[in-house]
Design an enzyme around this catalytic site. Structure first.
Site, PDB file in Angstrom:
ATOM      1  N   LYS A 169       0.832  -1.201   0.000  1.00 19.19           N
ATOM      2  CA  LYS A 169       0.000   0.000   0.000  1.00 19.19           C
ATOM      3  C   LYS A 169       0.879   1.267   0.000  1.00 19.19           C
ATOM      4  O   LYS A 169       2.078   1.188   0.249  1.00 19.19           O
ATOM      5  CB  LYS A 169      -0.939  -0.047   1.214  1.00 19.19           C
TER       6      LYS A 169
ATOM      7  N   TYR B  74     -12.179  -2.803  -4.051  1.00 19.06           N
ATOM      8  CA  TYR B  74     -12.783  -2.780  -2.716  1.00 19.06           C
ATOM      9  C   TYR B  74     -14.301  -2.818  -2.750  1.00 19.06           C
ATOM     10  O   TYR B  74     -14.950  -2.350  -1.819  1.00 19.06           O
ATOM     11  CB  TYR B  74     -12.299  -1.552  -1.942  1.00 19.06           C
TER      12      TYR B  74
ATOM     13  N   PHE C 296     -15.460   3.179   6.601  1.00 16.22           N
ATOM     14  CA  PHE C 296     -14.051   3.397   6.268  1.00 16.22           C
ATOM     15  C   PHE C 296     -13.777   3.360   4.768  1.00 16.22           C
ATOM     16  O   PHE C 296     -12.637   3.551   4.339  1.00 16.22           O
ATOM     17  CB  PHE C 296     -13.157   2.380   6.994  1.00 16.22           C
TER      18      PHE C 296
ATOM     19  N   ARG D  60      -1.660 -14.247   3.887  1.00 15.98           N
ATOM     20  CA  ARG D  60      -2.488 -13.606   4.921  1.00 15.98           C
ATOM     21  C   ARG D  60      -1.844 -13.808   6.296  1.00 15.98           C
ATOM     22  O   ARG D  60      -1.897 -12.939   7.162  1.00 15.98           O
ATOM     23  CB  ARG D  60      -3.905 -14.185   4.917  1.00 15.98           C
TER      24      ARG D  60
ATOM     25  N   THR E  26      -5.583  -7.449  10.591  1.00 16.48           N
ATOM     26  CA  THR E  26      -5.814  -6.158   9.933  1.00 16.48           C
ATOM     27  C   THR E  26      -5.273  -4.959  10.713  1.00 16.48           C
ATOM     28  O   THR E  26      -4.701  -4.039  10.144  1.00 16.48           O
ATOM     29  CB  THR E  26      -7.334  -5.971   9.687  1.00 16.48           C
TER      30      THR E  26
ATOM     31  N   ARG F 186       2.564  -6.707   9.321  1.00 17.67           N
ATOM     32  CA  ARG F 186       1.850  -5.629  10.004  1.00 17.67           C
ATOM     33  C   ARG F 186       2.286  -5.506  11.467  1.00 17.67           C
ATOM     34  O   ARG F 186       2.388  -4.396  12.007  1.00 17.67           O
ATOM     35  CB  ARG F 186       0.342  -5.872   9.912  1.00 17.67           C
TER      36      ARG F 186
ATOM     37  N   ASN G 255      -2.007  -0.176   6.906  1.00 15.86           N
ATOM     38  CA  ASN G 255      -1.486  -1.446   7.408  1.00 15.86           C
ATOM     39  C   ASN G 255      -0.599  -2.151   6.387  1.00 15.86           C
ATOM     40  O   ASN G 255      -0.486  -3.371   6.385  1.00 15.86           O
ATOM     41  CB  ASN G 255      -2.631  -2.338   7.897  1.00 15.86           C
TER      42      ASN G 255
ATOM     43  N   HIS H 136      -1.969  -5.517   1.290  1.00 18.29           N
ATOM     44  CA  HIS H 136      -3.231  -6.213   1.022  1.00 18.29           C
ATOM     45  C   HIS H 136      -2.878  -7.616   0.545  1.00 18.29           C
ATOM     46  O   HIS H 136      -1.896  -7.801  -0.161  1.00 18.29           O
ATOM     47  CB  HIS H 136      -4.020  -5.495  -0.077  1.00 18.29           C
TER      48      HIS H 136
ATOM     49  N   GLU I 237      -9.149 -10.223  -8.275  1.00 17.16           N
ATOM     50  CA  GLU I 237      -8.234  -9.115  -8.038  1.00 17.16           C
ATOM     51  C   GLU I 237      -7.039  -9.143  -8.999  1.00 17.16           C
ATOM     52  O   GLU I 237      -6.598  -8.107  -9.483  1.00 17.16           O
ATOM     53  CB  GLU I 237      -7.766  -9.144  -6.581  1.00 17.16           C
TER      54      GLU I 237
HETATM   55  P1  IDP Z   1      -7.782  -7.066   5.341  1.00 15.96           P
HETATM   56  O1  IDP Z   1      -6.921  -6.108   4.535  1.00 15.96           O
HETATM   57  O2  IDP Z   1      -7.057  -7.551   6.555  1.00 15.96           O
HETATM   58  O3  IDP Z   1      -8.392  -8.165   4.509  1.00 15.96           O
HETATM   59  P2  IDP Z   1     -10.427  -5.832   5.330  1.00 15.96           P
HETATM   60  O4  IDP Z   1     -11.425  -6.011   6.411  1.00 15.96           O
HETATM   61  O5  IDP Z   1     -10.663  -6.533   4.024  1.00 15.96           O
HETATM   62  O6  IDP Z   1      -8.987  -6.186   5.928  1.00 15.96           O
HETATM   63  O7  IDP Z   1     -10.343  -4.267   5.076  1.00 15.96           O
HETATM   64  C1  IDP Z   1      -9.674  -3.756   3.929  1.00 15.96           C
HETATM   65  C2  IDP Z   1      -8.802  -2.605   4.352  1.00 15.96           C
HETATM   66  O8  IDP Z   1      -9.613  -1.545   4.808  1.00 15.96           O
HETATM   67  C3  IDP Z   1      -7.879  -2.900   5.541  1.00 15.96           C
HETATM   68  O9  IDP Z   1      -6.692  -3.551   5.157  1.00 15.96           O
HETATM   69  C4  IDP Z   1      -7.612  -1.512   6.071  1.00 15.96           C
HETATM   70  O10 IDP Z   1      -6.653  -0.819   5.268  1.00 15.96           O
HETATM   71  C5  IDP Z   1      -8.953  -0.868   5.864  1.00 15.96           C
HETATM   72  N1  IDP Z   1      -9.812  -0.968   7.049  1.00 15.96           N
HETATM   73  C6  IDP Z   1     -10.460  -2.048   7.503  1.00 15.96           C
HETATM   74  N2  IDP Z   1     -11.185  -1.784   8.601  1.00 15.96           N
HETATM   75  C7  IDP Z   1     -11.000  -0.477   8.833  1.00 15.96           C
HETATM   76  C8  IDP Z   1     -11.485   0.429   9.835  1.00 15.96           C
HETATM   77  O11 IDP Z   1     -12.231   0.066  10.735  1.00 15.96           O
HETATM   78  N3  IDP Z   1     -11.044   1.721   9.737  1.00 15.96           N
HETATM   79  C9  IDP Z   1     -10.229   2.158   8.755  1.00 15.96           C
HETATM   80  N4  IDP Z   1      -9.735   1.335   7.798  1.00 15.96           N
HETATM   81  C10 IDP Z   1     -10.125   0.044   7.835  1.00 15.96           C
HETATM   82 MG    MG Z   2      -9.744  -7.984   2.898  1.00 15.54          MG
END
Ligand code: IDP
Ligand code: MG
Length: 138
Positions: free
Chosen positions: A11, A51, A59, A87, A93, A104, A118, A121, A132
């Site tokens: 990212k 997304y 978010f 993963r 996350t 992370r 974070n 992805h 994707e």
């Molecule tokens: P992942 O990347 O661990 O699969 P997802 O739930 O798919 O997590 O969320 C996608 C991305 O959205 C996360 O990697 C993070 O950058 C962002 N994200 C997820 N939850 C939040 C939140 O509660 N606040 C702000 N950003 C979030």
């Molecule tokens: Mg995800």
């Protein structure tokens, strides 16, 4: 188990912090193959498609904004169970509580932007990976 492919994104925070090499190193050290790689300044359309599952969540808008704030590095990685494996390398996350030893957990933290920055992805299923990879390596 068949060899799989997954989409990894470094990212914009990872690129800005010069962590592309460190992240690739961890992927390669685990034994996964870098099958393809490109640097992309993603369009809003690409990010909206990527997304789509998060559209409407609180978010979502800030996430798309952040993801278009600078270039990302898109990686096609392949290997036995690489989808689950990456993963696991990435960690959970939320970087503040992600386990030490993960990307992370070792390299990320909460920068006041709650969860969003974070570093990486990784596709979460074979279906997501196919979808994707088609978007980022069209
Ligand atoms: P992942 O990347 O661990 O699969 P997802 O739930 O798919 O997590 O969320 C996608 C991305 O959205 C996360 O990697 C993070 O950058 C962002 N994200 C997820 N939850 C939040 C939140 O509660 N606040 C702000 N950003 C979030
Ligand atoms: Mg995800």
């Amino acid at each position: 188990m068949a060899v799989e492919e997954t989409l990894i994104l470094v990212k914009p925070d990872g690129v800005k912090r010069n962590l592309v090499g460190e992240i690739l190193r961890r992927v390669e050290a685990k034994g996964y193959e870098i099958a393809d790689l490109r640097m992309v300044h993603a369009s809003r359309a690409l990010l909206a498609a990527h997304y789509e599952e998060h559209e409407g969540k609180p978010f979502y808008e800030p996430l798309v904004e952040f993801m278009s704030s600078g270039p990302v590095v898109a990686i096609r990685a392949s290997g036995e169970r690489v989808i689950e494996g990456f993963r696991s390398l990435a960690g959970s996350t939320e970087p503040t509580s992600a386990a030490p030893g993960t990307i992370r957990g070792d390299l990320g933290r909460d920068w006041g932007t709650s969860v969003q920055q974070n570093l990486v992805h990784g596709s979460d299923s074979t279906l997501s990976a196919e979808r994707e990879l088609a978007l980022w390596f069209a």
